[in-house]
Design an enzyme around this catalytic site. Structure first.
Site, PDB file in Angstrom:
ATOM      1  N   ASP A  30       0.587  -0.803  -0.023  1.00 58.42           N
ATOM      2  CA  ASP A  30      -0.455  -0.041   0.196  1.00 58.42           C
ATOM      3  C   ASP A  30       0.883   1.124  -0.049  1.00 58.42           C
ATOM      4  OD1 ASP A  30      -2.663   0.989   1.140  1.00 58.42           O
ATOM      5  OD2 ASP A  30      -1.842   2.019   1.443  1.00 58.42           O
ATOM      6  N   ASN A  87     -12.898  -2.738   1.785  1.00 63.58           N
ATOM      7  CA  ASN A  87     -14.134  -1.808   2.052  1.00 63.58           C
ATOM      8  C   ASN A  87     -14.518  -1.505   1.174  1.00 63.58           C
ATOM      9  OD1 ASN A  87     -12.571  -0.331   4.873  1.00 63.58           O
ATOM     10  ND2 ASN A  87     -11.563   0.561   3.506  1.00 63.58           N
ATOM     11  N   GLN A  94     -14.191   3.671   0.306  1.00 59.11           N
ATOM     12  CA  GLN A  94     -13.588   2.639  -0.311  1.00 59.11           C
ATOM     13  C   GLN A  94     -13.108   3.527  -1.162  1.00 59.11           C
ATOM     14  OE1 GLN A  94     -15.548   0.229  -2.669  1.00 59.11           O
ATOM     15  NE2 GLN A  94     -14.201  -0.285  -3.801  1.00 59.11           N
ATOM     16  N   SER A  95     -11.813   4.243  -1.397  1.00 62.38           N
ATOM     17  CA  SER A  95     -10.888   5.311  -2.388  1.00 62.38           C
ATOM     18  C   SER A  95     -10.919   4.476  -3.700  1.00 62.38           C
ATOM     19  CB  SER A  95     -10.014   5.776  -1.987  1.00 62.38           C
ATOM     20  OG  SER A  95      -9.137   4.758  -0.756  1.00 62.38           O
ATOM     21  N   HIS A 100     -10.089  -4.708  -3.527  1.00 55.37           N
ATOM     22  CA  HIS A 100      -8.869  -5.303  -2.750  1.00 55.37           C
ATOM     23  C   HIS A 100      -8.755  -5.797  -1.584  1.00 55.37           C
ATOM     24  CE1 HIS A 100      -9.745  -0.027  -2.620  1.00 55.37           C
ATOM     25  NE2 HIS A 100      -9.083  -0.682  -1.146  1.00 55.37           N
ATOM     26  N   HIS A 102      -6.987  -5.522   1.840  1.00 54.85           N
ATOM     27  CA  HIS A 102      -5.493  -4.964   2.762  1.00 54.85           C
ATOM     28  C   HIS A 102      -5.305  -6.417   4.253  1.00 54.85           C
ATOM     29  CE1 HIS A 102      -6.726  -0.908   2.208  1.00 54.85           C
ATOM     30  NE2 HIS A 102      -8.216  -1.107   1.824  1.00 54.85           N
TER      31      HIS A 102
HETATM   32  P1  DGP Z   1      -9.564   1.563  -0.266  1.00 54.08           P
HETATM   33  O1  DGP Z   1      -9.788   3.000   0.891  1.00 54.08           O
HETATM   34  O2  DGP Z   1     -10.013   0.683   1.140  1.00 54.08           O
HETATM   35  O3  DGP Z   1     -10.259   2.058  -1.440  1.00 54.08           O
HETATM   36  O4  DGP Z   1      -8.059   1.488  -0.245  1.00 54.08           O
HETATM   37  C1  DGP Z   1      -7.054   1.786  -0.998  1.00 54.08           C
HETATM   38  C2  DGP Z   1      -5.668   1.980  -1.028  1.00 54.08           C
HETATM   39  O5  DGP Z   1      -5.295   2.036  -2.099  1.00 54.08           O
HETATM   40  C3  DGP Z   1      -5.066   2.989   0.065  1.00 54.08           C
HETATM   41  O6  DGP Z   1      -4.966   2.100   1.220  1.00 54.08           O
HETATM   42  C4  DGP Z   1      -4.140   3.512  -0.501  1.00 54.08           C
HETATM   43  C5  DGP Z   1      -3.866   2.378  -1.554  1.00 54.08           C
HETATM   44  N1  DGP Z   1      -3.494   2.984  -2.954  1.00 54.08           N
HETATM   45  C6  DGP Z   1      -4.091   4.484  -3.697  1.00 54.08           C
HETATM   46  N2  DGP Z   1      -3.501   4.799  -4.966  1.00 54.08           N
HETATM   47  C7  DGP Z   1      -2.522   3.707  -4.431  1.00 54.08           C
HETATM   48  C8  DGP Z   1      -1.457   3.500  -5.916  1.00 54.08           C
HETATM   49  O7  DGP Z   1      -1.405   4.303  -6.714  1.00 54.08           O
HETATM   50  N3  DGP Z   1      -0.302   2.597  -5.286  1.00 54.08           N
HETATM   51  C9  DGP Z   1      -0.587   2.325  -3.631  1.00 54.08           C
HETATM   52  N4  DGP Z   1       0.393   0.845  -4.467  1.00 54.08           N
HETATM   53  N5  DGP Z   1      -1.338   1.828  -3.200  1.00 54.08           N
HETATM   54  C10 DGP Z   1      -2.431   2.901  -3.449  1.00 54.08           C
END
Ligand code: DGP
Length: 114
Positions: A30, A87, A94-95, A100, A102
Site C-alpha cells: 500500500d 472496504n 472505499q477510495s 482489494h 488489505h
Molecule cells: P480503500 O480505502 O480500501 O479503497 O484502500 C485503497 C488503498 O489503496 C489505500 O490504502 C491507498 C492505496 N493506494 C491508492 N492508490 C495507490 C497507488 O497508486 N499505489 C499503491 N501502492 N497503493 C495505492
C-alpha cells in the site's frame, strides 16, 4: 477497466512494490501503509467491490484467501497475527473502485473495527 488505477498497476503501467503475482491475482505494498506490513491483494479481473462478484468468482475468491495465507507466512506475520479487510462503498471509505483486500500486520491492533 480503462481508468482504474489498480488495473494499471496490474498491467505495470503504474509502478508498484509488487510482492506477489499469479494468473488470478496481484499483491503490492500500500502506498500509504497503516501498519508495518500493509499489502493489497487484488484480483486481476476488474470488479469494483464484492457487490460485483458472481457465482463464477467463487474459485477466484477461494484462491485469494489461500494467497493471503501464503503472503502472511512470507511476510512474517502468520505467527503474530494479521487482519484482512475489504472496504465497500462510502461508509467504509472505499477510495479505489477495484476490489482489494488489505493485509495488515506487524503491530498490535485495536479490538475495535470502526
Ligand atoms: P480503500 O480505502 O480500501 O479503497 O484502500 C485503497 C488503498 O489503496 C489505500 O490504502 C491507498 C492505496 N493506494 C491508492 N492508490 C495507490 C497507488 O497508486 N499505489 C499503491 N501502492 N497503493 C495505492
Amino acid at each position: 477497466m480503462n481508468n482504474c488505477i489498480f488495473c494499471k498497476i496490474i498491467k505495470d503501467e503504474i509502478p508498484s512494490a509488487k510482492v506477489y503475482e499469479d494468473e488470478l491475482c496481484f499483491a503490492f505494498k500500500d502506498i500509504n501503509p497503516q501498519a508495518p506490513v500493509h499489502v493489497l491483494v487484488v484480483p486481476k479481473k476488474h470488479a469494483a467491490s464484492v457487490l460485483e462478484l458472481c457465482e463464477d468468482d467463487k474459485e477466484l475468491l477461494g484462491h485469494i484467501q489461500l494467497v493471503i495465507g501464503k503472503l502472511a507466512n512470507d511476510l512474517g506475520v502468520a505467527e503474530t497475527g494479521f487482519r484482512v479487510m475489504t472496504n465497500c462503498g462510502k461508509d467504509a471509505c472505499q477510495s479505489v473502485a477495484h476490489l482489494h483486500y488489505h493485509l495488515l500486520g506487524g503491530v498490535q491492533m485495536s479490538e475495535k473495527m470502526v
